[in-house]
Design an enzyme around this catalytic site. Structure first.
Site, PDB file in Angstrom:
ATOM      1  N   GLU A  89       0.846  -1.200   0.000  1.00  0.00           N
ATOM      2  CA  GLU A  89       0.000   0.000   0.000  1.00  0.00           C
ATOM      3  C   GLU A  89       0.880   1.247   0.000  1.00  0.00           C
ATOM      4  O   GLU A  89       2.037   1.200   0.429  1.00  0.00           O
ATOM      5  CB  GLU A  89      -0.840  -0.085   1.280  1.00  0.00           C
ATOM      6  N   ASP A  90       0.339   2.355  -0.494  1.00  0.00           N
ATOM      7  CA  ASP A  90       1.106   3.609  -0.464  1.00  0.00           C
ATOM      8  C   ASP A  90       1.088   4.252   0.913  1.00  0.00           C
ATOM      9  O   ASP A  90       2.111   4.639   1.446  1.00  0.00           O
ATOM     10  CB  ASP A  90       0.586   4.588  -1.529  1.00  0.00           C
ATOM     11  N   ASP A  93      -3.936   5.710   6.441  1.00  0.00           N
ATOM     12  CA  ASP A  93      -4.410   6.942   7.076  1.00  0.00           C
ATOM     13  C   ASP A  93      -5.389   6.537   8.187  1.00  0.00           C
ATOM     14  O   ASP A  93      -4.978   6.160   9.282  1.00  0.00           O
ATOM     15  CB  ASP A  93      -5.030   7.795   5.968  1.00  0.00           C
ATOM     16  N   PHE A 142      -1.457  16.085   4.319  1.00  0.00           N
ATOM     17  CA  PHE A 142      -1.739  15.417   3.051  1.00  0.00           C
ATOM     18  C   PHE A 142      -0.494  15.499   2.177  1.00  0.00           C
ATOM     19  O   PHE A 142       0.068  16.568   1.977  1.00  0.00           O
ATOM     20  CB  PHE A 142      -2.936  16.058   2.354  1.00  0.00           C
ATOM     21  N   ARG A 155       1.266  12.379  -9.159  1.00  0.00           N
ATOM     22  CA  ARG A 155       1.790  11.022  -8.924  1.00  0.00           C
ATOM     23  C   ARG A 155       3.231  10.900  -9.408  1.00  0.00           C
ATOM     24  O   ARG A 155       3.986  10.077  -8.934  1.00  0.00           O
ATOM     25  CB  ARG A 155       0.947   9.973  -9.663  1.00  0.00           C
TER      26      ARG A 155
HETATM   27  P1  IMP Z   1      -7.493   5.230   4.694  1.00  0.00           P
HETATM   28  O1  IMP Z   1      -8.643   4.344   4.311  1.00  0.00           O
HETATM   29  O2  IMP Z   1      -7.996   6.471   5.442  1.00  0.00           O
HETATM   30  O3  IMP Z   1      -6.398   4.554   5.466  1.00  0.00           O
HETATM   31  O4  IMP Z   1      -6.921   5.846   3.368  1.00  0.00           O
HETATM   32  C1  IMP Z   1      -6.042   5.195   2.578  1.00  0.00           C
HETATM   33  C2  IMP Z   1      -6.036   5.750   1.173  1.00  0.00           C
HETATM   34  O5  IMP Z   1      -6.359   7.155   1.154  1.00  0.00           O
HETATM   35  C3  IMP Z   1      -4.649   5.631   0.596  1.00  0.00           C
HETATM   36  O6  IMP Z   1      -4.468   4.395  -0.055  1.00  0.00           O
HETATM   37  C4  IMP Z   1      -4.597   6.808  -0.333  1.00  0.00           C
HETATM   38  O7  IMP Z   1      -5.146   6.468  -1.577  1.00  0.00           O
HETATM   39  C5  IMP Z   1      -5.482   7.854   0.314  1.00  0.00           C
HETATM   40  N1  IMP Z   1      -4.692   8.802   1.129  1.00  0.00           N
HETATM   41  C6  IMP Z   1      -4.701   8.932   2.484  1.00  0.00           C
HETATM   42  N2  IMP Z   1      -3.862   9.911   2.875  1.00  0.00           N
HETATM   43  C7  IMP Z   1      -3.287  10.388   1.737  1.00  0.00           C
HETATM   44  C8  IMP Z   1      -2.307  11.433   1.480  1.00  0.00           C
HETATM   45  O8  IMP Z   1      -1.766  12.099   2.371  1.00  0.00           O
HETATM   46  N3  IMP Z   1      -1.994  11.620   0.163  1.00  0.00           N
HETATM   47  C9  IMP Z   1      -2.537  10.902  -0.864  1.00  0.00           C
HETATM   48  N4  IMP Z   1      -3.453   9.936  -0.655  1.00  0.00           N
HETATM   49  C10 IMP Z   1      -3.823   9.692   0.625  1.00  0.00           C
END
Ligand code: IMP
Length: 169
Positions: A89-90, A93, A142, A155
């Site tokens: 995963e990238d 959050d 972010f 990206r």
């Molecule tokens: P989560 O479900 O809140 O953990 O969000 C995960 C997804 O939200 C990641 O796979 C990203 O696609 C996106 N995301 C969350 N924070 C960021 C950020 O700071 N920059 C870019 N994408 C983010």
């Protein structure tokens, strides 16, 4: 984070994964789109005969906030039976997206399922998810670049940069 710092950390993760999965059939599952650059670099730092698959998801959140409501746009091509799985995963959050993916993949009969995320915003976590391999811990900001986007932009930046002002805030 500079491209050089990222490369050093990705290399270290690759070496650890190489040691941990000796003689174990391993599939890496990249979560599109954000993880595609990280995955491309990570697999070249792993010295094992691995396979690669992808999942693509759509979140119903807006561009800078996750809703946790996830729809699978592209599911896995291969059965996971008889393989160890590493989800790539990238960023984690709230943890809502990964919590969903983790449950989905664990129901597919893999020998083990672990998670590798380049970035971790642990201060924002709403659901606990096990992060077995982590690149960098980051504050509640972010970020874009190295695969991460805002509204599909940035990206291609080689560095990971803080987005100073979100478009829709
Ligand atoms: P989560 O479900 O809140 O953990 O969000 C995960 C997804 O939200 C990641 O796979 C990203 O696609 C996106 N995301 C969350 N924070 C960021 C950020 O700071 N920059 C870019 N994408 C983010």
């Amino acid at each position: 984070m500079s491209a050089k710092e990222i490369a050093g950390r990705v290399d270290a993760l690759g070496k650890r994964i190489t040691l941990d999965y000796q003689n174990k059939p391993l599939i890496l599952i990249g979560i599109l789109k954000g993880a595609f650059i990280f995955l491309a670099d990570l697999i070249r730092a792993i010295d094992l005969p691995i396979s690669v698959d992808f999942m693509a998801l759509s979140s119903y959140g807006n561009s800078t906030k996750s809703s946790g409501v996830v729809r699978i746009i592209k599911d896995l091509d291969y059965s996971l039976e008889g393989h160890h799985v590493l989800v790539v995963e990238d960023i984690v959050d709230t943890g809502l997206t990964l919590n969903y993916i983790y449950g989905h993949i664990k129901s597919r009969g893999a020998l083990s399922v672990k998670i590798c995320s380049l970035l971790d915003k642990s201060g924002r976590r709403q659901v606990a998810v096990p992060l077995h391999y982590k690149g960098f811990e980051i504050p509640d900001e972010f970020v874009v670049g190295y695969g991460l986007d805002v509204d599909e932009k940035y990206r291609n930046l080689p560095n990971i940069c803080k987005l100073v002002r979100a478009i829709d805030e």
